[in-house]
Design a protein around this motif. Sequence first.
Motif, PDB file in Angstrom:
ATOM      1  N   THR A 111      21.029  66.071  63.917  1.00  9.00           N
ATOM      2  CA  THR A 111      22.625  64.858  63.115  1.00  9.00           C
ATOM      3  C   THR A 111      23.101  64.620  64.859  1.00  9.00           C
ATOM      4  O   THR A 111      23.520  63.345  65.135  1.00  9.00           O
ATOM      5  CB  THR A 111      23.392  65.808  63.350  1.00  9.00           C
ATOM      6  OG1 THR A 111      23.186  66.865  62.017  1.00  9.00           O
ATOM      7  CG2 THR A 111      24.631  64.873  62.637  1.00  9.00           C
ATOM      8  N   GLU A 112      23.125  65.261  65.879  1.00  4.51           N
ATOM      9  CA  GLU A 112      24.392  64.749  66.902  1.00  4.51           C
ATOM     10  C   GLU A 112      22.616  64.243  67.577  1.00  4.51           C
ATOM     11  O   GLU A 112      23.360  62.894  68.431  1.00  4.51           O
ATOM     12  CB  GLU A 112      23.938  66.277  68.391  1.00  4.51           C
ATOM     13  CG  GLU A 112      25.169  66.811  68.206  1.00  4.51           C
ATOM     14  CD  GLU A 112      24.665  68.198  68.336  1.00  4.51           C
ATOM     15  OE1 GLU A 112      25.867  68.792  69.016  1.00  4.51           O
ATOM     16  OE2 GLU A 112      24.290  68.329  69.327  1.00  4.51           O
TER      17      GLU A 112
ATOM     18  N   GLN B  70      20.528  61.953  66.656  1.00  7.72           N
ATOM     19  CA  GLN B  70      20.439  60.987  65.366  1.00  7.72           C
ATOM     20  C   GLN B  70      21.738  60.302  65.726  1.00  7.72           C
ATOM     21  O   GLN B  70      21.912  58.823  65.932  1.00  7.72           O
ATOM     22  CB  GLN B  70      20.491  61.331  64.049  1.00  7.72           C
ATOM     23  CG  GLN B  70      19.523  61.643  62.951  1.00  7.72           C
ATOM     24  CD  GLN B  70      19.369  61.912  62.101  1.00  7.72           C
ATOM     25  OE1 GLN B  70      20.653  62.827  61.679  1.00  7.72           O
ATOM     26  NE2 GLN B  70      18.110  62.126  61.175  1.00  7.72           N
ATOM     27  N   ASP B  71      22.640  60.600  65.941  1.00  3.94           N
ATOM     28  CA  ASP B  71      24.232  59.436  66.050  1.00  3.94           C
ATOM     29  C   ASP B  71      24.141  59.248  67.268  1.00  3.94           C
ATOM     30  O   ASP B  71      24.122  57.643  68.009  1.00  3.94           O
ATOM     31  CB  ASP B  71      25.603  61.108  66.526  1.00  3.94           C
ATOM     32  CG  ASP B  71      25.499  61.555  64.587  1.00  3.94           C
ATOM     33  OD1 ASP B  71      25.034  60.901  64.086  1.00  3.94           O
ATOM     34  OD2 ASP B  71      26.523  61.856  64.573  1.00  3.94           O
ATOM     35  N   ALA B  72      23.085  60.281  68.806  1.00  4.16           N
ATOM     36  CA  ALA B  72      23.246  59.169  69.878  1.00  4.16           C
ATOM     37  C   ALA B  72      22.651  58.113  69.663  1.00  4.16           C
ATOM     38  O   ALA B  72      22.466  57.204  70.224  1.00  4.16           O
ATOM     39  CB  ALA B  72      22.863  60.419  70.785  1.00  4.16           C
TER      40      ALA B  72
ATOM     41  N   ALA C 238      21.734  56.036  67.399  1.00  4.43           N
ATOM     42  CA  ALA C 238      22.075  55.306  65.935  1.00  4.43           C
ATOM     43  C   ALA C 238      23.984  54.090  67.519  1.00  4.43           C
ATOM     44  O   ALA C 238      23.965  52.834  66.846  1.00  4.43           O
ATOM     45  CB  ALA C 238      23.087  55.469  64.958  1.00  4.43           C
ATOM     46  N   ARG C 239      23.803  54.919  68.582  1.00  5.79           N
ATOM     47  CA  ARG C 239      24.473  53.907  69.240  1.00  5.79           C
ATOM     48  C   ARG C 239      24.282  52.461  69.334  1.00  5.79           C
ATOM     49  O   ARG C 239      24.490  52.144  70.440  1.00  5.79           O
ATOM     50  CB  ARG C 239      25.860  54.785  70.208  1.00  5.79           C
ATOM     51  CG  ARG C 239      27.119  55.653  69.657  1.00  5.79           C
ATOM     52  CD  ARG C 239      27.567  55.616  70.922  1.00  5.79           C
ATOM     53  NE  ARG C 239      27.085  57.070  71.420  1.00  5.79           N
ATOM     54  CZ  ARG C 239      26.819  58.050  71.506  1.00  5.79           C
ATOM     55  NH1 ARG C 239      27.357  58.827  70.065  1.00  5.79           N
ATOM     56  NH2 ARG C 239      26.089  58.962  71.659  1.00  5.79           N
TER      57      ARG C 239
ATOM     58  N   ASP D 161      28.240  64.345  72.231  1.00  8.43           N
ATOM     59  CA  ASP D 161      27.895  63.345  72.420  1.00  8.43           C
ATOM     60  C   ASP D 161      27.138  62.650  73.769  1.00  8.43           C
ATOM     61  O   ASP D 161      27.611  63.575  74.916  1.00  8.43           O
ATOM     62  CB  ASP D 161      29.789  63.066  72.754  1.00  8.43           C
ATOM     63  CG  ASP D 161      29.915  61.133  72.897  1.00  8.43           C
ATOM     64  OD1 ASP D 161      29.083  61.026  72.461  1.00  8.43           O
ATOM     65  OD2 ASP D 161      31.113  60.465  72.525  1.00  8.43           O
TER      66      ASP D 161
END
Length: 317
Positions: free
Chosen positions: A267-268, A270-272, A274-275, A242
């Motif tokens: 994936t990590e 992309q998640d960061a 996308a926030r 995170d």
Amino acid sequence: MRHVFGPVPSRRLGRSLGIDPVPPKTCNWNCVYCQLGRTTPLSRERRSLVPVGTVLDEVEAALHRCRDAVDWVTFVGSGEPTLHADLGRMIREVQAMAVAPVAVITNGALLSREDVRNELAAADAVLPSLDAGIESLHRAINRPHPGLHLESHVEGLAAFRRRFPGQLWVEVMLVRGMNDGETALQGLASALRRIDPDEVHLLVPSRPPAEEWVRPPEAGSLDRALRILGAKVRLAPPGTGDVELGREVPVVDSLIEVITRHPLSETELQDALARDLSPQGVARALRRLRADDRAQVVERRGRRFWSSAAYRYAPSR
Ligand code: SF4
């Protein structure tokens, strides 16, 4: 590149404001599991590697921005923080300005020196590494500078323990087939008894290792390690991946800063993104990152990780 980052969620230190006092990658070890790739060349001399005034100014600005959101201030380098000759001064000055305790994550090799022990004694917690109880295994896993040896490493940690009133948490990285067998763990247990830390944290490789063949231990080996290494051992929770991207700089520059300290799986990453960004924004940022020669993709066991192009990893098969 900035020297202060976060606060970021840490496995053991809550919301941690990170201070990176060395240029990537400056280290006296060359661990097979290092997420920052191979160390070339190995450094042993302590030097003033980055300007102390710049680091302290950045800490002050960060604390002004997010003082209440910081559980720990942590020295953790793109390499080995004790190689900065002014680390002791930085610890003391950060303690004077912070409202949070100060931790140092280090391989601990230079704790064999009295001056380094004196400097780190000012911290609230020190997290050194110990991956082997015999010299040959230490050389195989940590591949230290030729002038550094396991006996002085263990004796340095034990001497530090005798005078350090803070928390000493030894980190053990378990690598399958290297230090997860009965004999290797008995050797580690014996070294840990000499050191007598407050806690022993077991870690497993979860980031792209320098060497392609590095594997995490199997579940049975973890149970064996928990049984042999004594009552103070506990399994460190896996990293969350995170991360927060800085808003003061373009998103790709912010991504480069993050993956230089902490390589991320795709994936990590992309998640960061996308926030803060729309799906189109995420796709655009990834396109820019792919075209940026400061970043590289490292493939390990079928997973793609993003890391700094400055690091040297063994090629994947
Ligand atoms: S894991 Fe730490 S001690 Fe080992 S090579 Fe990397 S930075 Fe150095």
